[in-house]
Design an enzyme around this catalytic site. Structure first.
Site, PDB file in Angstrom:
ATOM      1  CG  ASP A  13      -1.752   1.237   1.346  1.00 29.40           C
ATOM      2  OD1 ASP A  13      -2.260   1.700   0.305  1.00 29.40           O
ATOM      3  OD2 ASP A  13      -1.918   1.754   2.468  1.00 29.40           O
ATOM      4  CD  GLU A  73      -5.044   0.651  -2.498  1.00 29.30           C
ATOM      5  OE1 GLU A  73      -6.070   1.348  -2.570  1.00 29.30           O
ATOM      6  OE2 GLU A  73      -4.608   0.192  -1.440  1.00 29.30           O
ATOM      7  CG  ASP A 145      -5.467   1.923   9.891  1.00 28.97           C
ATOM      8  OD1 ASP A 145      -5.648   0.915  10.606  1.00 28.97           O
ATOM      9  OD2 ASP A 145      -6.027   3.014  10.091  1.00 28.97           O
TER      10      ASP A 145
END
Length: 168
Positions: A13, A73, A145
């Site tokens: 990410d 991503e 996260d």
């Protein structure tokens, strides 16, 4: 994907301040989180130093965990063009690092990742995190996260690969 050996994928990410990463192995229908974390850069450092740190960090992680593939991503459309540009640069640095370590890289949109993990392309961040935790059979949340998001990207890629095997 043969049933005899696990298929290992690193999910990424990308972010300029924190690039989340997660290494996930799939053996049959079971997925296991091997390792996860975030590569952090200092906001006061020059952009070139931050991108270099991301590139080297990803390269080192790929060398350490030896995933078969890396899934990253894609850049989303942000309201702030400057933020989207920085994200794209961080994504590029991560792709170069993985490529330098000898891995193929595949990209997934946030919509694809959310749909793959939750069944809903518009799922909230909390719902994605919850489903990642369930799919990886973890009792604790994956933090930060960014690492949880990276695990979702890896699971999305593994699901795609599993579907390709089933179709053949």
């Amino acid at each position: 994907m043969p049933d005899t050996a696990p298929h290992i994928v690193m999910g990424i990410d990308p972010g300029l301040g924190a690039t989340g990463w997660a290494v996930v192995a799939r053996h049959g229908d079971q997925s296991q989180l091997i390792a996860f974390g975030a590569l952090r850069t200092k906001p006061r450092d020059p952009l070139s130093a931050r991108l270099h740190a991301i590139c080297e960090g990803v390269r080192d992680l790929v060398a350490e965990y030896r995933p078969a593939e890396v899934a990253v991503e894609d850049v989303f459309m942000a309201k702030d063009a400057r933020a989207a540009f920085a994200l794209g640069q961080a994504r590029g640095a991560a792709i170069v690092g993985a490529s330098q370590a000898g891995c193929t890289v595949e990209g997934y949109t946030a919509l694809q990742v959310k749909k793959s993990v939750t069944g809903n392309g518009q799922a909230a961040k909390e719902q994605v995190g919850f489903m990642v935790q369930q799919l990886l059979q973890r009792t604790d949340a994956i933090t930060p996260d960014h690492a949880a998001d990276a695990a979702a990207v890896a699971l999305c890629h593994l699901a795609k690969r599993q579907l390709e095997v089933e179709i053949q």
